[in-house]
Design a protein around this motif. Structure first.
Motif, PDB file in Angstrom:
ATOM      1  N   LEU A 142       0.818  -1.215   0.000  1.00 27.55           N
ATOM      2  CA  LEU A 142       0.000   0.000   0.000  1.00 27.55           C
ATOM      3  C   LEU A 142       0.853   1.266   0.000  1.00 27.55           C
ATOM      4  O   LEU A 142       0.600   2.220   0.733  1.00 27.55           O
ATOM      5  N   ALA A 143       1.873   1.275  -0.865  1.00 26.13           N
ATOM      6  CA  ALA A 143       2.792   2.414  -0.899  1.00 26.13           C
ATOM      7  C   ALA A 143       2.155   3.619  -1.570  1.00 26.13           C
ATOM      8  O   ALA A 143       1.507   3.499  -2.607  1.00 26.13           O
ATOM      9  N   THR A 144       2.345   4.792  -0.966  1.00 27.98           N
ATOM     10  CA  THR A 144       1.824   6.032  -1.540  1.00 27.98           C
ATOM     11  C   THR A 144       2.947   6.952  -2.031  1.00 27.98           C
ATOM     12  O   THR A 144       2.678   7.946  -2.698  1.00 27.98           O
ATOM     13  N   LYS A 145       4.198   6.639  -1.668  1.00 26.90           N
ATOM     14  CA  LYS A 145       5.353   7.393  -2.172  1.00 26.90           C
ATOM     15  C   LYS A 145       6.515   6.429  -2.293  1.00 26.90           C
ATOM     16  O   LYS A 145       6.639   5.506  -1.472  1.00 26.90           O
ATOM     17  N   PHE A 146       7.345   6.636  -3.302  1.00 27.86           N
ATOM     18  CA  PHE A 146       8.500   5.748  -3.481  1.00 27.86           C
ATOM     19  C   PHE A 146       9.665   6.547  -4.037  1.00 27.86           C
ATOM     20  O   PHE A 146       9.541   7.170  -5.087  1.00 27.86           O
ATOM     21  N   GLU A 147      10.780   6.551  -3.330  1.00 27.52           N
ATOM     22  CA  GLU A 147      11.983   7.239  -3.800  1.00 27.52           C
ATOM     23  C   GLU A 147      13.162   6.281  -3.741  1.00 27.52           C
ATOM     24  O   GLU A 147      13.237   5.438  -2.853  1.00 27.52           O
ATOM     25  N   ASN A 151      20.852   2.053  -3.883  1.00 28.76           N
ATOM     26  CA  ASN A 151      20.071   0.821  -3.691  1.00 28.76           C
ATOM     27  C   ASN A 151      19.215   0.888  -2.414  1.00 28.76           C
ATOM     28  O   ASN A 151      18.778  -0.127  -1.895  1.00 28.76           O
ATOM     29  N   ILE A 152      18.997   2.123  -1.937  1.00 27.12           N
ATOM     30  CA  ILE A 152      18.130   2.290  -0.763  1.00 27.12           C
ATOM     31  C   ILE A 152      16.805   2.923  -1.190  1.00 27.12           C
ATOM     32  O   ILE A 152      16.789   3.969  -1.849  1.00 27.12           O
ATOM     33  N   ALA A 153      15.708   2.272  -0.831  1.00 25.33           N
ATOM     34  CA  ALA A 153      14.382   2.794  -1.163  1.00 25.33           C
ATOM     35  C   ALA A 153      13.777   3.441   0.067  1.00 25.33           C
ATOM     36  O   ALA A 153      13.878   2.909   1.176  1.00 25.33           O
ATOM     37  N   THR A 154      13.170   4.607  -0.117  1.00 29.54           N
ATOM     38  CA  THR A 154      12.377   5.232   0.940  1.00 29.54           C
ATOM     39  C   THR A 154      10.929   5.175   0.496  1.00 29.54           C
ATOM     40  O   THR A 154      10.575   5.701  -0.557  1.00 29.54           O
ATOM     41  N   VAL A 155      10.123   4.480   1.275  1.00 32.16           N
ATOM     42  CA  VAL A 155       8.751   4.193   0.864  1.00 32.16           C
ATOM     43  C   VAL A 155       7.787   4.674   1.942  1.00 32.16           C
ATOM     44  O   VAL A 155       7.994   4.405   3.125  1.00 32.16           O
ATOM     45  N   THR A 156       6.757   5.394   1.537  1.00 36.33           N
ATOM     46  CA  THR A 156       5.701   5.756   2.471  1.00 36.33           C
ATOM     47  C   THR A 156       4.545   4.798   2.253  1.00 36.33           C
ATOM     48  O   THR A 156       4.128   4.581   1.116  1.00 36.33           O
ATOM     49  N   ARG A 157       4.074   4.191   3.331  1.00 34.53           N
ATOM     50  CA  ARG A 157       2.964   3.251   3.173  1.00 34.53           C
ATOM     51  C   ARG A 157       1.789   3.679   4.043  1.00 34.53           C
ATOM     52  O   ARG A 157       1.962   4.337   5.077  1.00 34.53           O
ATOM     53  N   LYS A 178      -2.682   4.812  -5.003  1.00 33.03           N
ATOM     54  CA  LYS A 178      -2.820   6.241  -5.279  1.00 33.03           C
ATOM     55  C   LYS A 178      -1.803   7.062  -4.494  1.00 33.03           C
ATOM     56  O   LYS A 178      -1.547   6.781  -3.330  1.00 33.03           O
ATOM     57  N   GLY A 179      -1.257   8.076  -5.155  1.00 34.95           N
ATOM     58  CA  GLY A 179      -0.299   8.945  -4.491  1.00 34.95           C
ATOM     59  C   GLY A 179       1.102   8.744  -5.034  1.00 34.95           C
ATOM     60  O   GLY A 179       1.891   9.664  -5.103  1.00 34.95           O
ATOM     61  N   ILE A 180       1.394   7.488  -5.442  1.00 39.33           N
ATOM     62  CA  ILE A 180       2.769   7.154  -5.838  1.00 39.33           C
ATOM     63  C   ILE A 180       3.109   7.744  -7.210  1.00 39.33           C
ATOM     64  O   ILE A 180       4.254   8.044  -7.503  1.00 39.33           O
ATOM     65  N   ALA A 181       2.082   7.927  -8.044  1.00 37.27           N
ATOM     66  CA  ALA A 181       2.269   8.504  -9.382  1.00 37.27           C
ATOM     67  C   ALA A 181       0.915   8.961  -9.899  1.00 37.27           C
ATOM     68  O   ALA A 181      -0.119   8.652  -9.308  1.00 37.27           O
ATOM     69  N   GLU A 182       0.940   9.705 -11.003  1.00 38.54           N
ATOM     70  CA  GLU A 182      -0.312  10.164 -11.609  1.00 38.54           C
ATOM     71  C   GLU A 182      -0.543   9.431 -12.927  1.00 38.54           C
ATOM     72  O   GLU A 182       0.399   9.117 -13.649  1.00 38.54           O
ATOM     73  N   GLN A 183      -1.796   9.210 -13.234  1.00 34.46           N
ATOM     74  CA  GLN A 183      -2.174   8.542 -14.480  1.00 34.46           C
ATOM     75  C   GLN A 183      -1.572   9.256 -15.693  1.00 34.46           C
ATOM     76  O   GLN A 183      -1.509  10.475 -15.730  1.00 34.46           O
ATOM     77  N   ARG A 184      -1.127   8.472 -16.674  1.00 38.39           N
ATOM     78  CA  ARG A 184      -0.619   9.049 -17.923  1.00 38.39           C
ATOM     79  C   ARG A 184      -1.399   8.486 -19.095  1.00 38.39           C
ATOM     80  O   ARG A 184      -1.957   7.404 -19.007  1.00 38.39           O
ATOM     81  N   ILE A 185      -1.375   9.201 -20.186  1.00 47.70           N
ATOM     82  CA  ILE A 185      -2.002   8.708 -21.412  1.00 47.70           C
ATOM     83  C   ILE A 185      -0.893   8.469 -22.429  1.00 47.70           C
ATOM     84  O   ILE A 185      -0.019   9.318 -22.597  1.00 47.70           O
TER      85      ILE A 185
END
Lengths: 247, 321
Positions: A142-147, A151-157, A178-185
């Protein structure tokens, strides 16, 4: 760095849900198939964003499904991603599917595996956790942010009533929402490029399904709305209290 | 052969959804003529013997401070070890954030078939068939688990908690706890708010409210009802309300006892997030809003007039001055 993005093909969000063959199968007549929105809008787009910052990243898509899934996978490749693999099998047992994906993930030595938080058809929320277990890798759901930083990930869940920030060394499996990225076309260039991207088809490994769907049911129809006059709000409160016993 | 219910807690206190899972697990044990026990990982401020009230005779506890943070990999290994140690073959989780992180991992570890999002007791008359919601609440699937060990994660708010007399024996287990690879570096919690997924009543606002400055009437109503607040996708996307309040297909799916939708038209994607609510009330000035078709009660009227009256009437009912 290699990212594996798990993609599921699901009925469009506005599809009419019906069943056939004695309610044992989903009735796909007239159904339009799409990339599971969580896989597309969130996990795939986030992977593409990471690649845009670091061109050395390669993105591979994987799906478990039949030949019909290929048209949808091409759409995913039109958004981005370098190549795709279709595992030629159909199943709704999460262990069967996860074992297929984990086999690809382990053989390909992926650093990062992205899934959507669930599929909108089966609503299992299971594949990410299972793949992580079968890879013996950490899992953040349920990650909402990912950086990424090296090789270190900072993840907001998401947690109940808030969020938690995690730090973890790759390899890692993440379920995205939702939150991790925005929809693209997809643009025309992407659509053209997708036509020539490699789509591998592999046969499944032998795994016994641990569950099977016996049948489906529709929820009982609502009795119909009871309308209360806007000038008689007290009546609504009475109904909610005495009849529905909801307050 | 026994049933093991995995307890989830926040700030050392047992979550309501875990009490539902406890009652459910105790009832599964009765169906199978076996016993039910609970498992608590980490430390807990609640008196664990009181879990006996929900039908478990024993509470196993792995007392290890590191387990107060969730690392799904560590949790899965510890839960699998305990399962083998105590000889459990049916595991029950709540299908909340923790359950979604851990249950499937445990299932893969134990090669156990899993049904997530269960909403009724299993039918054990012919196999082990668990009913679950599918297609975002638009249908149900009855799923048979074929493996010897079985994992179920129960939808929150879908099984009624029953508390009786009873006290459970607490047994501390010695299980090796692996070192966590996931480091928790921060927690942001909105304090004083009812968490959406645990809430019995939810008051939700949509574009019909015209702007974030008008949310006072939603908050007032939620306050008198002890309800959580939610919003539709356009409201979240426009940042009128925080993202975590967005309920719907791509937001949070909820199943409260009462869902009050104000100024929300009821697009199919919104319904997918709320259609498991037991009672739905729709307040909208457009009589043609599709949401009325999915509602139990409705008022066709202007939210800015109806809501303050509704809040006042509920205050009267509850005897609040």
């Amino acid at each position: 760095m290699k990212i594996l993005v798990c993609v599921s093909v699901t009925p469009d969000t506005t599809s009419k849900i019906a069943f056939k063959d004695g309610n044992s199968k989903f009735d796909d007549a007239g159904v339009q198939w799409i990339i599971n929105p969580y896989d597309e809008w969130y996990s795939l787009v986030r992977a593409i964003e990471l690649k845009e910052k670091d061109a050395s990243i390669s993105i591979h898509l994987v799906t478990v499904g039949n030949k019909e899934a290929e048209a949808v996978i091409r759409k995913a490749l039109a958004l981005g991603g370098d190549e795709a693999t279709r595992i030629n099998a159909e199943s709704n047992d999460s262990y069967f599917i996860a074992a297929q994906i984990a086999d690809i993930a382990n053989k390909g030595a992926y650093d990062l595996v992205f899934t959507g938080k669930e599929t909108i058809d089966y609503n299992g929320s299971s594949i990410g956790g299972m793949v992580a277990e079968l890879m013996n890798a950490p899992y953040i759901s349920l990650a909402t942010k990912f950086e990424l930083n090296g090789n270190i990930a900072t993840v907001t869940r998401e947690i109940e009533g808030g969020e938690e920030i995690n730090e973890v060394v790759l390899p890692l499996v993440v379920s995205c929402q939702k939150g991790i990225a925005e929809q693209r076309i997809p643009n025309m260039r992407g659509i053209m490029a997708a036509r020539t991207k490699t789509l591998h088809v592999v046969e499944p490994i032998v795994i016994d399904a641990l569950t099977n769907v016996v049948n489906y049911e529709m929820p009982p129809a609502k009795a119909g709305v009871k309308l209360v006059d806007a000038d008689n709000v007290a009546e609504l409160v009475r109904l909610l209290h005495e009849e529905a016993k909801a307050i | 052969m026994s049933v093991l219910i995995i307890i989830d807690k926040a700030d050392g206190q047992i979550k309501k959804s875990s009490l539902e899972a406890l009652t459910y697990g105790a009832d599964v044990a009765k169906q199978l003529n076996t016993t039910a026990a609970a498992l608590v990982l980490g430390t807990c401020t609640d008196d664990l013997s009181t879990l006996g009230k929900y039908g478990v005779g024993k509470v196993y506890q792995v007392v290890e401070d590191s387990l107060n943070n969730l690392d799904a990999q560590v949790y899965a290994q510890v839960i699998a070890s305990v399962t083998n140690q105590v000889g459990a073959n049916v595991l029950i989780f709540s299908h909340n954030q923790t359950g979604k992180s851990v249950a499937a991992r445990v299932a893969a570890n134990l090669k156990a078939g899993i049904v997530t999002g269960a909403c009724a007791l299993p039918d054990v008359s012919n196999g082990f068939v668990v009913k679950k919601t599918v297609f975002s609440g638009k249908a149900f699937a009855n799923v048979n688990i074929n493996s010897a060990c079985k994992v179920i994660s129960l939808n929150p708010n879908s099984y009624k908690t029953v508390a009786t007399e009873g006290s459970a024996i607490i047994e501390t287990l010695n299980v090796s706890v692996p070192t966590a690879k996931v480091k928790v570096t921060g927690i942001n919690k909105v304090s004083g708010e009812v968490p959406l997924t645990e809430a019995e009543i939810v008051v939700s606002g949509g574009r019909g409210l015209k702007g974030p400055e008008n949310w006072g009437i939603i908050l007032d109503l939620a306050h008198v009802l002890g309800a959580a607040t939610a919003c539709s996708r356009p409201v979240g996307d426009a940042h009128w309300r925080p993202h975590h309040e967005h309920v719907g297909q791509t937001g949070i799916q909820i199943a409260p006892n009462l869902y009050i939708a104000v100024g929300i038209s009821g697009a199919i994607q919104h319904l997918a997030g709320v259609n498991r609510s037991k009672v739905i009330v729709v307040i909208n000035k457009d009589a043609e809003a599709p949401f009325f078709k999915a509602a139990d009660y409705g008022i066709v009227g202007d939210a800015f007039e109806v809501l303050p009256k509704l809040t006042a009437e509920i205050k009267k009912l509850k005897g609040i001055a």
